[in-house]
Write a protein that holds these residues in place. Structure first.
Motif, PDB file in Angstrom:
ATOM      1  N   HIS A 178     -11.414 -48.605 -78.326  1.00  0.00           N
ATOM      2  CA  HIS A 178     -10.100 -49.239 -79.208  1.00  0.00           C
ATOM      3  C   HIS A 178      -8.842 -49.229 -78.302  1.00  0.00           C
ATOM      4  O   HIS A 178      -8.007 -50.079 -78.180  1.00  0.00           O
ATOM      5  N   SER A 179      -8.702 -47.986 -77.804  1.00  0.00           N
ATOM      6  CA  SER A 179      -7.207 -47.765 -77.045  1.00  0.00           C
ATOM      7  C   SER A 179      -7.142 -46.985 -75.826  1.00  0.00           C
ATOM      8  O   SER A 179      -6.461 -47.339 -74.912  1.00  0.00           O
ATOM      9  N   GLY A 180      -8.177 -46.045 -75.675  1.00  0.00           N
ATOM     10  CA  GLY A 180      -8.151 -45.138 -74.327  1.00  0.00           C
ATOM     11  C   GLY A 180      -7.036 -44.318 -74.504  1.00  0.00           C
ATOM     12  O   GLY A 180      -6.745 -43.703 -73.611  1.00  0.00           O
ATOM     13  N   ILE A 181      -6.290 -44.247 -75.604  1.00  0.00           N
ATOM     14  CA  ILE A 181      -5.283 -42.937 -75.556  1.00  0.00           C
ATOM     15  C   ILE A 181      -5.455 -42.094 -76.968  1.00  0.00           C
ATOM     16  O   ILE A 181      -6.469 -42.209 -77.665  1.00  0.00           O
ATOM     17  N   SER A 182      -4.498 -41.028 -76.892  1.00  0.00           N
ATOM     18  CA  SER A 182      -4.667 -40.156 -77.877  1.00  0.00           C
ATOM     19  C   SER A 182      -4.323 -40.666 -79.271  1.00  0.00           C
ATOM     20  O   SER A 182      -3.520 -41.649 -79.319  1.00  0.00           O
ATOM     21  N   GLY A 203      -6.569 -27.256 -77.908  1.00  0.00           N
ATOM     22  CA  GLY A 203      -5.278 -27.005 -77.717  1.00  0.00           C
ATOM     23  C   GLY A 203      -4.549 -27.906 -77.439  1.00  0.00           C
ATOM     24  O   GLY A 203      -3.176 -27.977 -77.089  1.00  0.00           O
ATOM     25  N   ALA A 204      -4.555 -29.110 -78.088  1.00  0.00           N
ATOM     26  CA  ALA A 204      -3.984 -30.684 -77.829  1.00  0.00           C
ATOM     27  C   ALA A 204      -2.940 -30.727 -79.000  1.00  0.00           C
ATOM     28  O   ALA A 204      -2.179 -31.439 -78.834  1.00  0.00           O
ATOM     29  N   LYS A 217      -3.824 -33.032 -72.869  1.00  0.00           N
ATOM     30  CA  LYS A 217      -4.831 -32.359 -73.143  1.00  0.00           C
ATOM     31  C   LYS A 217      -5.914 -32.769 -73.995  1.00  0.00           C
ATOM     32  O   LYS A 217      -7.109 -32.590 -74.083  1.00  0.00           O
ATOM     33  N   CYS A 218      -5.591 -33.728 -74.949  1.00  0.00           N
ATOM     34  CA  CYS A 218      -6.621 -34.538 -75.870  1.00  0.00           C
ATOM     35  C   CYS A 218      -7.634 -35.278 -75.033  1.00  0.00           C
ATOM     36  O   CYS A 218      -7.465 -36.105 -74.109  1.00  0.00           O
TER      37      CYS A 218
END
Length: 340
Positions: A178-182, A203-204, A217-218
């Motif tokens: 859907h997004s490829g992001i955190s 630890g994100a 880190k995510c």
């Protein structure tokens, strides 16, 4: 050119639909010389709570009985959803499935209690290098993927390819498509309880005035979405190249697997079965289709719906089919074989 088998059925008799599904399964088995393993999961969609147009459980009875009669142990298999709803966790998901009548065989939720258990399947395609596939799928070599062809706001339509891509992907894999992001945090909803911090194994997440996610880190597992008690952590739906990523995840899900695909072209709604509300069909019932090529099968379903309706319904989804053929998932060119 791939063969797609078709039984026309415009009635709303679910017992008959189940018989048609079995007839098509036997046809594919006969034509391809398919030999079943001792355990074969059936990939289905149980329908979100409140949805009334998902394909009901009785449509799978005939296939289940056939497998059992042939010494095969069948299971239902699914993964948890990315958004917050009645199928976000394994406990809720199974509760919803049983409430919708899916009680005939054991249910496997392949990506764990909150959707974070997965194996990485390397594919090295244009947009996706490794797919996050629910770990429970890894123990099986064969599947029967049974889909409901209908609309979808992002994919254009949902069919066999979407069943593979979203249905096999763990929560992080769904997020990646859907997004490829955190995930993102709504500071106005966040109560700084720290549950997400404890859940994150990387630890994100830190608590400042509210929870803050470090995108470096995510890993996109999206477990924090499932555990947030206030729904303050969400995903975004506006990612680029969604249709191409969908096709590439379908490729990863089916890699080295032996799959028969059966699709019900009934209850054709504008949105998918993930919508927890009653929807009215926007096209006439058509029937049931089956084959071993998900690209050919989805193309045939789309063509039949458009021909029957006289409209270019769900045309957006053809882009996914084009990319799927490009990466070697299957062929758009098909031979439609109608059987009685």
């Amino acid at each position: 050119m791939s063969k797609v088998y078709f039984i026309k059925n415009t009635q709303s008799n679910y017992d008959e639909l189940g018989k048609d599904a079995l007839k098509l399964l036997k046809k594919v088995v006969s034509e391809t010389g398919h030999q079943f393993e001792k355990e074969v999961p059936i990939k289905v969609h149980f329908g979100e709570k409140g949805n009334k147009t998902f394909i009901p459980a009785k449509c799978y009875d005939e296939v289940i009985n056939y497998l059992r009669e042939n010494g095969v142990s069948p299971y239902y298999i699914e993964t948890n959803v990315l958004y917050r709803g009645s199928r976000t966790t394994t406990e809720l998901h199974i509760e919803t499935a049983k409430a919708h009548g899916f009680t005939q065989i054991p249910i496997i939720i392949a990506d764990g209690d909150i959707g974070t258990d997965y194996d990485e399947i390397e594919i090295n395609k244009e947009y996706i290098k490794k797919c996050k596939i629910g770990r429970g799928y890894g123990r099986f070599k064969q599947f029967i993927v049974m889909s409901h062809f209908k609309g979808h706001i992002a994919a254009g339509f949902g069919g066999a390819i979407k069943q593979l891509a979203m249905g096999f992907a763990a929560r992080g894999g769904k997020l990646e498509q859907h997004s490829g992001i955190s995930p993102v945090v709504d500071a106005n909803k966040c109560i700084s309880c720290g549950i997400c911090v404890k859940k994150c194994n990387y630890g994100a997440i830190q608590i400042k005035d509210s929870a803050v996610i470090d995108g470096n880190k995510c890993i996109g597992c999206a477990g924090c979405i499932a555990v947030c008690p206030k729904g303050a952590i969400t995903n975004t739906w506006g990612g680029s190249h969604f249709l191409e990523k969908l096709s590439e995840y379908a490729y990863g899900a089916s890699k080295d697997k032996d799959i028969i695909y059966i699709t019900f072209v009934h209850n054709i709604t504008e949105e998918c079965d993930c919508l927890g509300t009653h929807m009215k069909p926007i096209a006439d019932n058509i029937g049931v289709l089956a084959g071993k090529d998900p690209v050919a099968l989805d193309t045939a379903c789309l063509d039949l719906v458009q021909k029957s309706s006289g409209k270019k319904l769900f045309e957006k989804g053809r882009q996914a089919l084009i990319h799927a053929e490009k990466i070697g998932l299957g062929k758009m060119e098909y031979e439609l074989i109608q059987i009685n």
